[in-house]
Design a protein around this motif. Structure first.
Motif, short mmCIF file in Angstrom:
data_model
loop_
_atom_site.label_atom_id
_atom_site.label_comp_id
_atom_site.label_asym_id
_atom_site.label_seq_id
_atom_site.Cartn_x
_atom_site.Cartn_y
_atom_site.Cartn_z
N ARG A 1 39.70 -43.18 44.63
CA ARG A 1 39.93 -41.84 44.06
C ARG A 1 41.21 -41.22 44.60
N GLU A 2 41.42 -41.34 45.91
CA GLU A 2 42.62 -40.76 46.53
C GLU A 2 43.89 -41.45 46.02
N PHE A 3 43.81 -42.76 45.84
CA PHE A 3 44.97 -43.49 45.32
C PHE A 3 45.31 -43.01 43.91
N ASP A 4 44.28 -42.90 43.05
CA ASP A 4 44.50 -42.45 41.68
C ASP A 4 45.06 -41.02 41.65
N SER A 5 44.53 -40.17 42.54
CA SER A 5 45.04 -38.78 42.59
C SER A 5 46.51 -38.74 43.00
N ALA A 6 46.87 -39.61 43.96
CA ALA A 6 48.26 -39.68 44.41
C ALA A 6 49.18 -40.11 43.28
N MET A 7 48.73 -41.06 42.47
CA MET A 7 49.54 -41.52 41.34
C MET A 7 49.69 -40.43 40.28
N VAL A 8 48.63 -39.68 40.05
CA VAL A 8 48.68 -38.57 39.07
C VAL A 8 49.67 -37.50 39.54
N GLU A 9 49.61 -37.20 40.85
CA GLU A 9 50.51 -36.19 41.42
C GLU A 9 51.98 -36.59 41.26
N ARG A 10 52.24 -37.89 41.23
CA ARG A 10 53.62 -38.36 41.03
C ARG A 10 54.03 -38.32 39.56
N GLY A 11 53.10 -37.93 38.69
CA GLY A 11 53.42 -37.82 37.27
C GLY A 11 53.28 -39.11 36.50
N LEU A 12 52.64 -40.11 37.10
CA LEU A 12 52.47 -41.39 36.41
C LEU A 12 51.33 -41.30 35.40
N GLY A 13 51.48 -41.99 34.29
CA GLY A 13 50.43 -42.04 33.27
C GLY A 13 49.58 -43.29 33.39
N ALA A 14 50.10 -44.32 34.06
CA ALA A 14 49.37 -45.58 34.24
C ALA A 14 49.94 -46.27 35.47
N TRP A 15 49.11 -47.09 36.11
CA TRP A 15 49.54 -47.82 37.30
C TRP A 15 48.61 -49.02 37.50
N PRO A 16 49.10 -50.05 38.18
CA PRO A 16 48.24 -51.23 38.43
C PRO A 16 47.05 -50.84 39.31
N THR A 17 45.92 -51.46 39.04
CA THR A 17 44.73 -51.22 39.86
C THR A 17 45.00 -51.74 41.27
N PRO A 18 44.85 -50.89 42.29
CA PRO A 18 45.12 -51.36 43.66
C PRO A 18 44.04 -52.32 44.14
N LEU A 19 44.40 -53.19 45.04
CA LEU A 19 43.43 -54.15 45.59
C LEU A 19 42.75 -53.51 46.80
#
Length: 384
Positions: free
Chosen positions: A32-50
């Motif tokens: 959840r924290e990783f996804d929130s960090a990506m959203v805060e950077r303005g990204l619309g999509a990102w690779p699923t982290p391992l």
């Protein structure tokens, strides 16, 4: 986990480094924290982290190693263990209830022995009868897994240690291990094997020997008072940016009490119908399936027979919002009240039908239920 450690974890995961957590709860939190960090950077999509619990990542390594031995998952492993326990000559003589309890406790003991690399002594002279039974069941279980041509989850990490040493595992250049207060011997040996063969193992959080300031012990009258005071302390202590956690031994015993008191103190709006928004707190232990409202209603309905039953149980099923519309629920409530005025504590579906009008939706449902009961006389397992 502090903010600095969280940033480090997110940075590692972003680079594709496997982040291995101590438990499923921490895995979900970090995702959840990783996804929130990506959203805060303005990204619309990102690779699923391992980011994975360590045992799940070990399973992935095993599957990639192509050993030819498929994994026996945890549910099937436990079912096989239960079968072996029930087939033991001593346990079988103690009855079904005792066998179920023995299966639970013996599985926990067996899993702990595997985790801590405890070997059975070759001579049984110093073993208690219980220990001898566990040794016997363990050997029978391992033999059954071998004959089936599988490997169980408890064995995977030990086998991977050997595979890593032989170069049979495609290990990553770096892994991060997060949230372990203590590494069990098997886990420590596995990570050491990775380190010896070129994988940089980074340990984040869970530092051993850390001391916590301001620890105090308090006494309360009973469990209810203890939970109530914990909820009030959380309300008084909380401030933005702070996470508060409670460690509760035997959480299953406390769950309903915690839900009630913490909701009253921290989230009083949660009792309002149609209330929306994020929950103020969450409990790591979910309800059993039979306690979920939809499933509880279905089980209550299936429990209704042709004969007399407690009216509380009858109307719990017949008045359920999952089975009835508003009109049918209101009808059920009226009949319930009528029976109670008559001093009735037990009634049958036929008794209820007599109190309903010919065009009643609830009557149609009751008649259909009776018809189904008379037609379906065979017994079936819960799954069916």
């Amino acid at each position: 986990m502090d903010e600095q450690a969280l940033k480090e974890v997110i940075g590692l995961a972003e680079r594709g480094v496997p982040v291995l957590t101590a438990n499923v709860r921490l895995f979900r939190h970090l995702r959840r924290e990783f996804d929130s960090a990506m959203v805060e950077r303005g990204l619309g999509a990102w690779p699923t982290p391992l980011i994975l619990p360590l045992p799940s990542w070990a399973v992935r390594l095993w599957e990639k190693a192509e050993t030819g031995l498929p994994l026996l998952d945890s549910a099937r492993s436990r079912a096989l263990w239960d079968r072996v326990v029930n087939g033991d000559r001593i346990v079988a003589g103690a009855g079904k209830l005792a066998a179920g309890s023995v299966a639970d406790s013996s599985w926990a003991a067996y899993s702990m022995m595997r985790e801590y690399l405890i070997e059975w002594p070759s001579d049984d002279i110093y073993l208690t009868e219980e220990a001898k039974a566990l040794k016997r069941v363990s050997a029978a279980y391992e033999d059954a897994v071998k004959k089936l041509g599988f490997v169980d989850g408890a064995s995977i990490m030990g086998r991977l240690i050997s595979l890593v040493g032989k170069g049979g595992v495609e290990a990553p250049e770096e892994v991060a291990v997060v949230g372990f207060d203590e590494l069990a011997p098997r886990t420590e040996r596995f990570l050491s094997a990775l380190g010896r063969h070129g994988t940089a193992v980074r340990v984040i959080g869970g530092e051993r020997g850390t001391r916590c300031a301001g620890v105090s012990v308090r006494a309360y009258e009973d469990e209810a008072e203890e939970v109530m005071q914990a909820a009030r302390w959380a309300r008084e202590t909380f401030c933005p940016g702070v996470s508060i956690a409670f460690i509760v031994p035997e959480l299953e015993r406390y769950r309903a009490l915690i839900m009630r008191e913490f909701s009253a103190e921290l989230d009083p709006e949660s009792v309002l119908t149609g209330r929306q928004g994020a929950e103020a707190f969450n409990i790591s232990l979910g309800l059993s399936l039979a306690e979920e409202p939809l499933v509880a209603s279905a089980l209550a309905f299936l429990a209704i027979g042709e004969g007399q039953a407690d009216i509380d149980e009858l109307f719990c099923a017949l008045g359920s919002p999952y089975l009835s519309g508003l009109d049918a629920s209101a009808e059920a409530a009226r009949v319930d009240a009528s029976l109670r005025k008559e001093g009735r504590r037990r009634a049958s579906v036929a008794d209820i039908i007599k109190k309903l009008g010919a065009t009643s939706a609830l009557r149609a449902r009751c008649e259909a239920h009776l018809k189904w009961l008379r037609k379906t006389r065979d017994k079936r397992l819960p799954g069916a």
